[in-house]
Design a protein around this motif. Sequence first.
Motif, PDB file in Angstrom:
ATOM      1  N   ALA A 242      -8.558 -12.048  -1.580  1.00 20.28           N
ATOM      2  CA  ALA A 242      -8.937 -10.708  -1.129  1.00 20.28           C
ATOM      3  C   ALA A 242      -8.812 -10.329   0.296  1.00 20.28           C
ATOM      4  CB  ALA A 242     -10.165 -10.446  -1.661  1.00 20.28           C
ATOM      5  N   VAL A 243      -9.117 -11.137   1.077  1.00 17.91           N
ATOM      6  CA  VAL A 243      -9.083 -10.860   2.776  1.00 17.91           C
ATOM      7  C   VAL A 243      -7.662 -10.657   3.008  1.00 17.91           C
ATOM      8  CG1 VAL A 243      -9.482 -11.788   5.090  1.00 17.91           C
ATOM      9  CG2 VAL A 243     -11.112 -11.913   3.106  1.00 17.91           C
ATOM     10  N   ARG A 244      -6.636 -11.660   2.497  1.00 14.58           N
ATOM     11  CA  ARG A 244      -5.078 -11.547   2.838  1.00 14.58           C
ATOM     12  C   ARG A 244      -4.612 -10.351   2.376  1.00 14.58           C
ATOM     13  NH1 ARG A 244      -2.221 -17.197   0.856  1.00 14.58           N
ATOM     14  NH2 ARG A 244      -0.530 -15.921   1.744  1.00 14.58           N
ATOM     15  N   ILE A 245      -5.023  -9.651   1.124  1.00 16.21           N
ATOM     16  CA  ILE A 245      -4.387  -8.510   0.516  1.00 16.21           C
ATOM     17  C   ILE A 245      -5.124  -7.503   1.555  1.00 16.21           C
ATOM     18  CG2 ILE A 245      -4.875  -6.887  -1.182  1.00 16.21           C
ATOM     19  CD1 ILE A 245      -4.844  -9.304  -3.417  1.00 16.21           C
ATOM     20  N   VAL A 246      -6.222  -7.655   2.065  1.00 14.46           N
ATOM     21  CA  VAL A 246      -6.569  -6.317   2.807  1.00 14.46           C
ATOM     22  C   VAL A 246      -6.014  -6.427   4.107  1.00 14.46           C
ATOM     23  CG1 VAL A 246      -8.794  -5.800   4.517  1.00 14.46           C
ATOM     24  CG2 VAL A 246      -9.211  -6.490   2.009  1.00 14.46           C
ATOM     25  N   GLU A 247      -5.355  -7.506   4.558  1.00 12.32           N
ATOM     26  CA  GLU A 247      -4.637  -7.334   5.868  1.00 12.32           C
ATOM     27  C   GLU A 247      -3.337  -7.087   5.713  1.00 12.32           C
ATOM     28  OE1 GLU A 247      -5.515  -8.135   9.135  1.00 12.32           O
ATOM     29  OE2 GLU A 247      -7.357  -7.869   7.937  1.00 12.32           O
ATOM     30  N   ARG A 248      -2.544  -7.327   4.327  1.00 13.66           N
ATOM     31  CA  ARG A 248      -1.444  -6.728   3.877  1.00 13.66           C
ATOM     32  C   ARG A 248      -1.468  -5.265   3.983  1.00 13.66           C
ATOM     33  NH1 ARG A 248       0.488 -10.317  -1.059  1.00 13.66           N
ATOM     34  NH2 ARG A 248       0.790 -12.588   0.036  1.00 13.66           N
ATOM     35  N   GLU A 249      -2.605  -4.734   3.482  1.00 12.75           N
ATOM     36  CA  GLU A 249      -2.546  -3.258   3.181  1.00 12.75           C
ATOM     37  C   GLU A 249      -2.661  -2.688   4.565  1.00 12.75           C
ATOM     38  OE1 GLU A 249      -2.213  -1.379   0.586  1.00 12.75           O
ATOM     39  OE2 GLU A 249      -1.599  -2.892  -0.658  1.00 12.75           O
ATOM     40  N   GLU A 250      -3.524  -3.255   5.525  1.00  7.57           N
ATOM     41  CA  GLU A 250      -3.783  -2.811   6.834  1.00  7.57           C
ATOM     42  C   GLU A 250      -2.554  -2.557   7.531  1.00  7.57           C
ATOM     43  OE1 GLU A 250      -6.506  -0.832   9.484  1.00  7.57           O
ATOM     44  OE2 GLU A 250      -6.834  -1.665   7.241  1.00  7.57           O
ATOM     45  N   ALA A 251      -1.545  -3.751   7.350  1.00  7.74           N
ATOM     46  CA  ALA A 251      -0.340  -3.741   8.223  1.00  7.74           C
ATOM     47  C   ALA A 251       0.369  -2.604   7.409  1.00  7.74           C
ATOM     48  CB  ALA A 251       0.262  -5.021   7.852  1.00  7.74           C
ATOM     49  N   LEU A 252       0.578  -2.396   6.256  1.00 10.87           N
ATOM     50  CA  LEU A 252       1.364  -1.305   5.705  1.00 10.87           C
ATOM     51  C   LEU A 252       0.888   0.040   6.202  1.00 10.87           C
ATOM     52  CD1 LEU A 252       2.030  -2.684   2.062  1.00 10.87           C
ATOM     53  CD2 LEU A 252       3.675  -2.457   3.740  1.00 10.87           C
ATOM     54  N   ASP A 253      -0.584   0.239   6.212  1.00  9.10           N
ATOM     55  CA  ASP A 253      -0.990   1.483   6.939  1.00  9.10           C
ATOM     56  C   ASP A 253      -0.457   1.644   8.163  1.00  9.10           C
ATOM     57  OD1 ASP A 253      -2.279   2.002   4.414  1.00  9.10           O
ATOM     58  OD2 ASP A 253      -4.377   1.360   4.971  1.00  9.10           O
ATOM     59  N   GLN A 254      -0.683   0.584   8.905  1.00  4.45           N
ATOM     60  CA  GLN A 254      -0.020   0.851  10.224  1.00  4.45           C
ATOM     61  C   GLN A 254       1.582   1.145  10.410  1.00  4.45           C
ATOM     62  OE1 GLN A 254      -1.949   0.994  13.085  1.00  4.45           O
ATOM     63  NE2 GLN A 254      -3.614   0.793  11.769  1.00  4.45           N
ATOM     64  N   PHE A 255       2.177   0.558   9.437  1.00  2.74           N
ATOM     65  CA  PHE A 255       3.638   0.579   9.474  1.00  2.74           C
ATOM     66  C   PHE A 255       4.066   2.230   9.009  1.00  2.74           C
ATOM     67  CE2 PHE A 255       7.640   1.147   6.541  1.00  2.74           C
ATOM     68  CZ  PHE A 255       8.530   0.935   7.613  1.00  2.74           C
ATOM     69  N   PHE A 256       3.323   2.599   8.121  1.00  5.00           N
ATOM     70  CA  PHE A 256       3.683   4.168   7.658  1.00  5.00           C
ATOM     71  C   PHE A 256       3.011   5.259   8.813  1.00  5.00           C
ATOM     72  CE2 PHE A 256       3.870   1.817   3.590  1.00  5.00           C
ATOM     73  CZ  PHE A 256       5.103   2.280   3.111  1.00  5.00           C
ATOM     74  N   LEU A 257       1.951   4.622   9.391  1.00  2.80           N
ATOM     75  CA  LEU A 257       1.478   5.836  10.533  1.00  2.80           C
ATOM     76  C   LEU A 257       2.142   5.791  11.739  1.00  2.80           C
ATOM     77  CD1 LEU A 257      -2.389   5.032  10.261  1.00  2.80           C
ATOM     78  CD2 LEU A 257      -1.115   7.178   9.635  1.00  2.80           C
ATOM     79  N   GLU A 258       2.888   4.581  12.130  1.00  4.78           N
ATOM     80  CA  GLU A 258       3.631   4.363  13.255  1.00  4.78           C
ATOM     81  C   GLU A 258       5.178   4.504  13.121  1.00  4.78           C
ATOM     82  OE1 GLU A 258       2.580   0.584  14.998  1.00  4.78           O
ATOM     83  OE2 GLU A 258       0.391   1.306  15.236  1.00  4.78           O
TER      84      GLU A 258
END
Length: 785
Positions: A242-258
């Motif tokens: 679950a923690v690894r999935i959270v970190e993947r999603e957080e990275a994708l959010d940053q990618f789409f925002l930046e």
Amino acid sequence: MSHGDKNDCDCNEADVLVPGEAWPELERAEGLARGAALKWASGVFCRPENLERLGYYRKRESQRTSSINSRLKSVVQSYLEGVDWGLGQLREARAELRDVSHAMHKVRLECSKNAEGTLPLETLREISTNHCQLLAAVSNLPRLYSVRNMVLETERLVESRRLLEAHARLMELERWQDEVLLQLRGFGGSSRTTLSVEDDKLVQDFFSGVGRLVEALAKEMWAVVGSGLTQSLQNPTPFVSAVRIVEREEALDQFFLEERRDVYGTHSLPMPPGRPRCWRDHFFKVLEETVAARFRSASYLHTRGPGLAGHLSALQHSIMSDLGTVRNLLEQCVPPHYQLTKAYLHACHRCLQTHLSQIIGWELQSGEIFAVLNWVLHIYNSSEMMGDPALAAVLDLEELGPLISQEGLEQLQNKYVQSVRKSVSEWMQKALEVELTDWQRDQEPDIDHEGCYHTSLPTIISQMLEENARVALMIGETLRDQTIQMGLYEMENLLARFRDAIVEFGKEHRKDPTANSKFYLHYLLACISNCIILKTSTESLHQQVGSGSRASVRYSRIPPGPLTALDRAVKKACRLVMDQLLLDLQPCLTELLSRTWLAQGDVIPKVCGVLEHHCELYSRVRSPCRQRLQEECQRLTVVEYVRALMQKKLICRSDEDRQQLAQQMVQDAQQLKEHFQSMEADSTVTEVNPAALIPVLADLIKLKDPGLLTLEVSGLISKYPDISEDHVSALLDVRGDVPRGIRGTVLCLLEQSAPPLPPGYRPIFPDILVPPSSMPFCLPTAKCA
């Protein structure tokens, strides 16, 4: 500059320099200058010797004026040259603007001609766009056909909690969806960045299973995170996933925002559906909700009464157990920047604040309030919980703040004091009722190790107040001081009721002395001893308050209420004891100073017997009231003896009667003195023996020469300055041989002397009432003896 321009400048310069009516400021300045010059000249040439230098001053001022004129001309010339240069620049700019305007007109004409040639290209653009969309559809057909199967397979992975595999499939589906949307919006330099409503709805419907997968995966993942405190002890793998999935999603959010921003900082394309998801923030929210769920499980009924202390103890063990799991296991399953231990402690603190505010809102009893205060102020910050040295590296107690605000703590302490006050008041009332029942017993009161009477009342009250103070001190000195102060005021109320009960006890005994308890006097003496014990307890409580910190400065002395109430109760009990003594002496007092007493002389031994019985009971009273009762007993006896004399039951008819009366009075005084001295053998001897008054009065009665009465009365006044005319007149009546003239002289002497009372002297004659005179009425034409 041309010749005409120069002429223009010269003309303008001449216009500026020549004064005229258009320049009133110039005229005003010239007038001021002339006035200043005149003032200066009048000051300089007021003396004759300065007139010789007139030529020097004229030359100097002429040179100064020439210098100023030249500077003015130079400034004006420079100003005019600058204006001329500016006008030239404006002429050149106007010519250049005229050329640019002609060129722009030509450009507009060319553009209007070329626009007509681009119309045929619109059809070509539409055909190219349709071709690109068809190409994208053909290239994505294999993927589109496999979407449904992939959604079903991902759902099975989610249900079996193979979260990482399910998330990998979900990411692939989302990538396909994003590529389809990107291709439909256009490629490369195409200016199309939005879809039509129909196209967008078509894509969303086709990939609708992706949204359901996101929700299902999030639900399973948050369930794993929520059960991490318990399930991770057996198998931490789902929590790590679950923690690894959270970190993947957080990275994708940053990618789409930046990454999806153009050079101007605005979004070039809309964000994908459901982005940003902010699952890291939601991870900590789920953690806090998990902690809060443990507190919500506590119901109102399960935590009432003694259960509240057990509930708080269970909370302590639960928090520390979960903290051990977080520190030793879960902290190793998350990235370091999560600071999971600190986040867990903060979540616990916030949940405890909410939970305790709910508990405080209940109608708590004193024991429950004590449990809350003790847990909040001592246990929570102790080394057993948040004050653990091992937590110092990750937690700052000041950063957490208090579980209950200072205002809330004060309100809670006030509620505790009020609850204890109610309980103390009820117990005091019950103790008083038991005391009143004890007074009716047909046996004497209990005797303590010092041989003094007492009942259970002071022991109950003292132990109750001491115990409440001891328990309050476990919370803090401030609460201890408030509790003691409350107890003292409740004691004041009790003593007021106690005094009223003593008064009622005396009234009932006076109504029918035989019907009431034969131990009436014994219980009055026990009441006095009880008050002394309560006074000692009051002083002990005050010492506890006085030995506190600076917060106890306002309790610098014992509140006057309890001491005043104690003094009033003691005085009333002593008064009733003296009333009982007077009642027992009454048969003897009726025989005093009578013919029978003079003939037989056996009354004083009876009086001494009554006094001995009473003084034996007085020894059962604690000091200093024991000495006080003995002193009052002596004083009462002498007062009643002299009062019997003042009643004039025995009037001397001869000198022999006076000598016999005086002799018997001296014998009585000697017996009383000896008896009083025996009473004082075990106590402090009084400075003045009240029985000394009787021989002094006997000396006045046995005096043979009435002419010496003035001197004798003068000595009596010096010893007893509170004696009045009525007392002296009654003594003269008892003698029976004082002429009217001597009587008048003696009374005039008494009226004129009236010396002040010496310090420390206790008046005795105001307590001796003189019966009204039986002499017939006479007109006040002269001094009436």
